[in-house]
Write a protein that holds these residues in place. Structure first.
Motif, short mmCIF file in Angstrom:
data_model
loop_
_atom_site.label_atom_id
_atom_site.label_comp_id
_atom_site.label_asym_id
_atom_site.label_seq_id
_atom_site.Cartn_x
_atom_site.Cartn_y
_atom_site.Cartn_z
N THR A 93 0.83 -1.19 0.00
CA THR A 93 0.00 0.00 0.00
C THR A 93 0.87 1.25 0.00
O THR A 93 1.85 1.34 0.75
CB THR A 93 -0.91 0.02 1.25
N GLU A 94 0.52 2.20 -0.84
CA GLU A 94 1.30 3.42 -0.93
C GLU A 94 0.83 4.46 0.07
O GLU A 94 -0.37 4.57 0.35
CB GLU A 94 1.24 3.99 -2.35
N ILE A 95 1.78 5.20 0.60
CA ILE A 95 1.53 6.28 1.55
C ILE A 95 2.17 7.53 0.99
O ILE A 95 3.33 7.51 0.54
CB ILE A 95 2.16 5.95 2.93
N ASP A 96 1.42 8.62 1.02
CA ASP A 96 1.97 9.92 0.62
C ASP A 96 2.53 10.61 1.86
O ASP A 96 1.80 10.87 2.81
CB ASP A 96 0.90 10.80 -0.01
N ILE A 97 3.81 10.89 1.83
CA ILE A 97 4.49 11.58 2.92
C ILE A 97 4.59 13.06 2.55
O ILE A 97 5.30 13.42 1.61
CB ILE A 97 5.92 11.01 3.17
N GLU A 98 3.86 13.91 3.26
CA GLU A 98 3.96 15.34 3.03
C GLU A 98 5.11 15.89 3.86
O GLU A 98 5.23 15.56 5.04
CB GLU A 98 2.66 16.04 3.41
N PHE A 99 5.93 16.73 3.24
CA PHE A 99 7.08 17.28 3.96
C PHE A 99 7.55 18.57 3.31
O PHE A 99 7.26 18.85 2.16
CB PHE A 99 8.23 16.27 4.00
N THR A 100 8.25 19.35 4.11
CA THR A 100 8.97 20.50 3.60
C THR A 100 10.42 20.06 3.42
O THR A 100 11.02 19.50 4.35
CB THR A 100 8.91 21.67 4.61
N PRO A 101 10.99 20.26 2.24
CA PRO A 101 12.37 19.81 2.02
C PRO A 101 13.33 20.39 3.06
O PRO A 101 13.20 21.53 3.49
CB PRO A 101 12.70 20.33 0.62
N ILE A 102 14.28 19.58 3.45
CA ILE A 102 15.33 19.97 4.38
C ILE A 102 16.44 20.59 3.54
O ILE A 102 17.09 19.88 2.77
CB ILE A 102 15.87 18.76 5.16
N THR A 103 16.61 21.90 3.65
CA THR A 103 17.63 22.58 2.86
C THR A 103 18.90 22.70 3.69
O THR A 103 18.89 23.30 4.76
CB THR A 103 17.14 23.97 2.42
N LEU A 104 19.96 22.09 3.19
CA LEU A 104 21.26 22.14 3.87
C LEU A 104 22.20 23.05 3.09
O LEU A 104 22.19 23.07 1.87
CB LEU A 104 21.87 20.75 3.97
N SER A 105 23.03 23.79 3.81
CA SER A 105 24.03 24.64 3.18
C SER A 105 25.39 23.94 3.28
O SER A 105 25.52 22.91 3.95
CB SER A 105 24.09 26.01 3.88
N GLU A 106 26.36 24.53 2.65
CA GLU A 106 27.72 23.98 2.67
C GLU A 106 28.28 23.87 4.09
O GLU A 106 29.09 23.00 4.38
CB GLU A 106 28.65 24.86 1.83
N THR A 107 27.84 24.75 4.98
CA THR A 107 28.41 24.76 6.33
C THR A 107 27.63 23.88 7.31
O THR A 107 28.08 23.67 8.43
CB THR A 107 28.45 26.20 6.88
#
Length: 126
Positions: A93-107
């Motif tokens: 069974t498929e599940i839709d995972i709603e999320f806000t992308p985790i934005t990582l910087s170089e540091t």
């Protein structure tokens, strides 16, 4: 954003993330915003994992399963085949995972184990 995964993938990812989180959370050095989004993904996956666990317990009980001291169920032999078919359907069974992308910087610093577990939810800042 939405990521679609089957129930088995969600269970595996959530269990993996929870284990790695406990071992590595003190080694996370990211912005407050990135940490907030990491926590959001973690909480979403934990919620799905609870639902999956409840469903598995229900399926085991419906097939005559008796809870054991180790948290597993003893299923009567005559019910195993039917239960396995239901489990296969459930895990597909498929599940839709709603999320806000985790934005990582170089540091930003995220332990490799956690980055691997969260890989599909991460994007790098430009």
């Amino acid at each position: 954003m939405i990521k679609t995964m089957n129930t088995f993938e969600v269970r595996t990812l959530a269990e993996n993330l929870i284990t790695k989180w406990e071992d590595q959370k003190m080694n996370i050095h990211v912005s407050g915003k990135a940490l907030f989004h990491i926590m959001g993904v973690k909480k979403t996956l934990e919620s799905h994992l609870r639902t999956i666990g409840d469903t598995l317990n229900l399926l085991a009980t419906q097939h005559g399963g008796e809870p054991q001291a180790n948290g597993q169920f003893k299923i009567p032999n005559e019910q195993i085949e039917d239960l396995n078919k239901e489990l296969a359907d459930f895990y597909a069974t498929e599940i839709d995972i709603e999320f806000t992308p985790i934005t990582l910087s170089e540091t930003d610093e995220l332990p490799v184990d956690l980055m691997e577990a969260l890989y599909d939810f991460i994007e790098m800042a430009e």
